[in-house]
Enzyme design. Structure first.
Site, PDB file in Angstrom:
ATOM      1  CB  THR A 145      58.494  54.206  79.787  1.00  0.00           C
ATOM      2  OG1 THR A 145      58.571  53.584  78.501  1.00  0.00           O
ATOM      3  CG2 THR A 145      59.712  55.083  79.999  1.00  0.00           C
TER       4      THR A 145
ATOM      5  CG  ASN B  62      61.700  44.648  73.740  1.00  0.00           C
ATOM      6  OD1 ASN B  62      62.453  44.228  74.623  1.00  0.00           O
ATOM      7  ND2 ASN B  62      61.963  45.737  73.060  1.00  0.00           N
TER       8      ASN B  62
ATOM      9  CG  HIS C 115      51.008  50.541  74.252  1.00  0.00           C
ATOM     10  ND1 HIS C 115      51.765  50.439  73.118  1.00  0.00           N
ATOM     11  CD2 HIS C 115      51.884  50.816  75.246  1.00  0.00           C
ATOM     12  CE1 HIS C 115      53.040  50.665  73.407  1.00  0.00           C
ATOM     13  NE2 HIS C 115      53.142  50.890  74.705  1.00  0.00           N
TER      14      HIS C 115
ATOM     15  CB  CYS D 158      62.939  52.425  71.629  1.00  0.00           C
ATOM     16  SG  CYS D 158      61.407  51.844  72.320  1.00  0.00           S
TER      17      CYS D 158
HETATM   18  C1  LIG Z   1      57.010  48.513  75.191  1.00  0.00           C
HETATM   19  C2  LIG Z   1      57.896  48.101  76.294  1.00  0.00           C
HETATM   20  C3  LIG Z   1      58.162  48.951  77.375  1.00  0.00           C
HETATM   21  C4  LIG Z   1      57.631  50.370  77.435  1.00  0.00           C
HETATM   22  O1  LIG Z   1      56.256  50.389  77.713  1.00  0.00           O
HETATM   23  P1  LIG Z   1      55.415  51.715  77.369  1.00  0.00           P
HETATM   24  O2  LIG Z   1      54.060  51.427  77.937  1.00  0.00           O
HETATM   25  O3  LIG Z   1      55.402  51.834  75.883  1.00  0.00           O
HETATM   26  O4  LIG Z   1      56.085  52.851  78.032  1.00  0.00           O
HETATM   27  C5  LIG Z   1      58.966  48.496  78.389  1.00  0.00           C
HETATM   28  N1  LIG Z   1      59.491  47.248  78.357  1.00  0.00           N
HETATM   29  C6  LIG Z   1      59.248  46.400  77.353  1.00  0.00           C
HETATM   30  C7  LIG Z   1      59.826  45.028  77.390  1.00  0.00           C
HETATM   31  C8  LIG Z   1      58.451  46.788  76.285  1.00  0.00           C
HETATM   32  O5  LIG Z   1      58.234  45.952  75.271  1.00  0.00           O
END
Ligand SMILES: *Cc1c(COP(=O)(O)O)cnc(C)c1O
Length: 393
Positions: A72, A151, A201, A325
């Protein structure tokens, strides 16, 4: 009851090897990487090692890699940082409509500051329409941003071609590679991107750490100002243990990339085949080719995704409706809507995302539970009673 985790696109458990590597950095090796004494030097050398490891694996220089608090922040930094640094050149930004909220919401915020944001079209599988992109590029376009892999539905975008188009018009190209880095082989030179987000993560590393690749020569204003950390571009005491964990997670992910791809996509394919065969009125979202190995996103006609999610949860199976989200809100997934999935059908969608610790037995159990839950929920659905005999999915 068994607990089965099929939500790896939301987050993954920390790999035990990663955890072991991190442990000393919470206790013995606790120095501030900015300090000029022995404790600081130990910390900084661990951070440097992680930076070297990741840089090498994506084919950039260590000086082009900046650690952040995750995907993020990296997305925010790329978008806001480029917008502010290049605002005298132009105010036009293009992104895809299927980006993560970290991009979409940030782009909306930039609109309030006077930037103009346009969205490239995607087809029914989520692939960006390159001709449409060309048609909306202008000499005021400063940035084209598109995720490397989606995602929700797993679509892998043609980033190298998108970057080429961006550069022809003198714009920069940014990619959110959070779902792809460590899952697909990535070479920033081959992709031709100027900036790229990554997160730890999603690849069996700790939460709260990620990175932004910024090609040397690209100007990016800071969004987190403070001390001299990250070559004075991103203030804040370095999350040493997190960075060490991210480096180790990335190294392990890349060393097992083929093995995990084959294993996880095998589970996914088995799941898809059984669901398509055994569950009626169902639509697989996203493409069959050029997709991430872990994702299977289905729309189930005549029922709500949330109802399926809760009945699977009762049986010990954790999945996601839409993206993590946006769950909690009753809005249908913006990704599915952009792919042209009708709103009613989008409401009945569930994302399964498999991981390296899952087994074929877990997948089979999930299909059994899913088939029975869907049948039971439809029997209670008035919509199904009226329309269910017409097979028109
Ligand atoms: C999970 C995700 C994010 C956010 O990443 P975080 O490390 O959780 O802040 C951004 N872009 C995509 C495509 C994601 O899957």
């Amino acid at each position: 009851m068994k607990k089965i985790y099929f939500d790896h696109a939301a987050t993954t458990p920390v790999d035990k090897r990663v955890f072991e590597k991190m442990v000393p950095y919470f206790t013995e090796i606790f120095g501030n990487a900015n300090s000029q004494h022995a404790f600081g030097r130990e910390a900084v050398s661990a951070v440097d090692e992680a930076r070297d490891t990741i840089a090498k694996l994506i084919n950039c220089k260590p000086s082009e890699l900046y650690f952040t608090s995750g995907g993020t922040e990296s997305d925010n930094w790329a978008l806001r940082g480029v917008a502010n640094a290049y605002k005298n050149k132009g105010n036009h930004i293009i992104i895809s409509p299927i980006e993560h909220a970290a991009m979409l919401v940030t782009a909306k915020a930039l609109e309030k500051q006077g930037f103009k944001v346009d969205y490239m079209k995607v087809d029914e599988y989520g692939f960006v329409d390159l001709e449409h992109l060309k048609s909306i590029m202008t000499d005021k376009t400063i940035l084209v941003g598109c995720m490397l892999a989606n995602n929700e539905v797993g679509t892998i975008e043609p980033i190298a071609e998108i970057a080429k188009i961006a550069h022809e018009y003198g714009a920069l190209c940014f990619t959110d590679a959070v779902q792809a880095a460590g899952v697909l082989k990535i070479d920033v030179k081959e992709l031709g991107v100027d900036l790229m987000s990554m997160s730890s993560h999603k690849i069996y590393g700790p939460k709260g750490v990620g990175a932004l690749y910024i090609r040397n020569g690209v100007k990016v204003d800071s969004i987190i100002t403070g001390g001299h950390q990250e070559r004075t571009k991103r203030g804040g005491t370095t999350n040493v243990a997190g960075v060490v964990g991210f480096g180790e997670a990335f190294k392990i992910a890349v060393s097992e990339i083929d093995k995990n791809f084959e294993y996880v996509s095998g589970l996914r394919d088995h799941f898809i085949e059984r669901v398509l065969k055994e569950v009626p009125y169902v639509k697989l979202n996203g493409p069959r080719e050029n997709r991430l190995p872990a994702n299977a996103d289905f729309s189930f006609k005549y029922i709500e995704g949330e109802s399926i999610l809760f009945s699977l949860d009762l049986a010990g199976i954790s999945v996601s409706s839409g993206s993590a989200c946006s769950s909690g809100s009753l809005e249908p997934s913006h990704v599915l809507l952009a792919l042209g999935v009708p709103e009613g059908l989008a409401h009945g969608s569930i994302r399964f995302s498999f991981g390296k610790h899952n087994t074929i037995e877990e997948v089979d159990y999930a299909v059994d539970v899913l088939r029975d839950s869907v049948k039971r929920l439809r029997e209670m659905s008035p919509l199904f009673k009226i329309q269910g005999d017409i097979k028109n999915v």
